[in-house]
Scaffold this active site. Sequence first.
Site, mmCIF file in Angstrom:
data_model
loop_
_atom_site.group_PDB
_atom_site.id
_atom_site.type_symbol
_atom_site.label_atom_id
_atom_site.label_comp_id
_atom_site.label_asym_id
_atom_site.label_seq_id
_atom_site.Cartn_x
_atom_site.Cartn_y
_atom_site.Cartn_z
ATOM 1 N N ASP A 27 5.778 4.794 4.990
ATOM 2 C CA ASP A 27 6.803 3.888 5.593
ATOM 3 C C ASP A 27 6.965 2.503 5.053
ATOM 4 O O ASP A 27 7.530 1.649 5.375
ATOM 5 C CB ASP A 27 6.321 3.507 6.907
ATOM 6 C CG ASP A 27 5.097 2.954 7.303
ATOM 7 O OD1 ASP A 27 4.076 3.627 6.783
ATOM 8 O OD2 ASP A 27 4.834 2.006 7.912
ATOM 9 N N HIS A 28 5.971 2.358 3.823
ATOM 10 C CA HIS A 28 6.151 1.122 3.138
ATOM 11 C C HIS A 28 6.707 1.232 1.553
ATOM 12 O O HIS A 28 6.972 0.523 0.964
ATOM 13 C CB HIS A 28 4.787 0.506 2.774
ATOM 14 C CG HIS A 28 4.161 0.199 4.323
ATOM 15 N ND1 HIS A 28 4.039 -1.122 4.387
ATOM 16 C CD2 HIS A 28 3.743 0.934 5.396
ATOM 17 C CE1 HIS A 28 3.403 -1.224 5.619
ATOM 18 N NE2 HIS A 28 3.250 0.015 6.286
ATOM 19 N N HIS A 42 -7.269 -0.665 6.073
ATOM 20 C CA HIS A 42 -6.183 0.274 6.244
ATOM 21 C C HIS A 42 -6.096 1.362 5.310
ATOM 22 O O HIS A 42 -6.142 2.481 5.638
ATOM 23 C CB HIS A 42 -5.095 -0.767 6.408
ATOM 24 C CG HIS A 42 -3.956 0.279 6.986
ATOM 25 N ND1 HIS A 42 -3.790 0.722 8.221
ATOM 26 C CD2 HIS A 42 -2.756 0.556 6.105
ATOM 27 C CE1 HIS A 42 -2.738 1.502 8.089
ATOM 28 N NE2 HIS A 42 -1.973 1.423 7.097
ATOM 29 N N HIS A 59 4.729 -4.771 10.764
ATOM 30 C CA HIS A 59 5.136 -3.761 12.063
ATOM 31 C C HIS A 59 5.423 -4.714 13.381
ATOM 32 O O HIS A 59 4.475 -5.746 13.635
ATOM 33 C CB HIS A 59 4.028 -2.896 12.250
ATOM 34 C CG HIS A 59 4.100 -1.600 11.369
ATOM 35 N ND1 HIS A 59 4.953 -0.489 11.481
ATOM 36 C CD2 HIS A 59 3.267 -1.382 10.383
ATOM 37 C CE1 HIS A 59 4.859 0.229 10.639
ATOM 38 N NE2 HIS A 59 3.762 -0.102 9.839
ATOM 39 N N ASP A 119 0.125 -3.787 6.280
ATOM 40 C CA ASP A 119 -0.736 -3.296 7.378
ATOM 41 C C ASP A 119 -2.204 -3.770 7.647
ATOM 42 O O ASP A 119 -2.992 -3.020 8.405
ATOM 43 C CB ASP A 119 -0.677 -1.724 7.702
ATOM 44 C CG ASP A 119 0.682 -1.441 7.815
ATOM 45 O OD1 ASP A 119 1.689 -2.119 8.024
ATOM 46 O OD2 ASP A 119 0.969 -0.019 7.962
ATOM 47 N N HIS A 133 0.884 -1.156 0.093
ATOM 48 C CA HIS A 133 0.002 -0.039 -0.028
ATOM 49 C C HIS A 133 0.976 1.515 0.154
ATOM 50 O O HIS A 133 1.872 1.263 0.092
ATOM 51 C CB HIS A 133 -0.897 0.138 1.302
ATOM 52 C CG HIS A 133 -0.233 0.156 2.572
ATOM 53 N ND1 HIS A 133 0.383 -0.964 3.081
ATOM 54 C CD2 HIS A 133 -0.354 0.885 3.300
ATOM 55 C CE1 HIS A 133 0.593 -0.489 4.343
ATOM 56 N NE2 HIS A 133 0.155 0.648 4.702
ATOM 57 N N HIS A 187 1.351 3.893 1.926
ATOM 58 C CA HIS A 187 1.883 4.778 3.145
ATOM 59 C C HIS A 187 3.556 4.877 3.040
ATOM 60 O O HIS A 187 4.024 3.753 2.461
ATOM 61 C CB HIS A 187 1.570 4.199 4.461
ATOM 62 C CG HIS A 187 0.056 4.472 4.739
ATOM 63 N ND1 HIS A 187 -0.691 3.473 5.693
ATOM 64 C CD2 HIS A 187 -0.863 5.368 4.271
ATOM 65 C CE1 HIS A 187 -1.862 4.302 5.709
ATOM 66 N NE2 HIS A 187 -2.148 5.016 5.000
HETATM 67 FE FE FE Z 1 2.873 0.928 8.153
HETATM 68 ZN ZN ZN Z 2 0.035 1.604 6.421
#
Ligand code: FE
Ligand code: ZN
Length: 255
Positions: A60-61, A112, A167, A129, A56, A58
């Site tokens: 942090d990905h 998410h 995570h 996530d 996805h 985001h």
């Molecule tokens: Fe994440």
């Molecule tokens: Zn995420």
Amino acid sequence: MIQISALPAFTDNYIWLLQDHRSHRCAVVDPGDAAPVLAWLEQHPQWTLSDILVTHHHHDHVGGVEQLKSVCGAMVYGPANEHIPARDIALNDNDRINVLGWDFDVFAVPGHTLGHIAFYHHGQLFCGDTLFAAGCGRLFEGTPEQMYTSLERLAALPADTLVYCTHEYTQSNLRFAQAVEPTNADIAERLKNVSQLRANAKMTLPSTLALEKLTNPFLRTAETSVKEKADERNGRNNQSGSDVFASLRSWKDTF
Ligand code: FE
Ligand code: ZN
């Protein structure tokens, strides 16, 4: 034979590294940061990064995707319905891709985020996530019903499926799980094991779907005690599994 290991990133992310020992090619899942991957490649000069899988949009990905692609020329796979930097192959529900000689099924798992996808290869699930160990992702874009349906779909995979989520949230998730089910012995035992691992700075992943079904409240909405606790928390009679899920998710948001 593909070996799977984790490259830690940021404070609690794992970038999953898949290594094909025959070809010495490797792939990463959700590289939010290029640095840990580049450092690993530098320490392992016989290995080539050939593929990048993204669940996805985001940061942090996807934060490391463009740099890794420009340095390594890797192929970037990501969800069709989200903006993914440097994406080569746009993936939709039920697509199948071949990476490092492994076939991966693509599942749309909205909740998410709306375009979130998961990758599944015979007993190995990379779910970003969506499903976490003992928990699930926050609902940033989707509805509780969407996330509930997505989790049910993942839970229908074989019980021995290994769950590679992004995570390290397992310990705090289990504290919530214990608040939902104070008398669940599997949750108590898992919290003890996980706390020991964390005290030694060890990873608590991957999980298995079998263990998730015993200890993850978001997969246990059909349990009477979980429903009753959700009813008590938000003062209503939750009618469906999805209602119970919605109550648990909003409770967790402020736990
Ligand atoms: Fe994440
Ligand atoms: Zn995420």
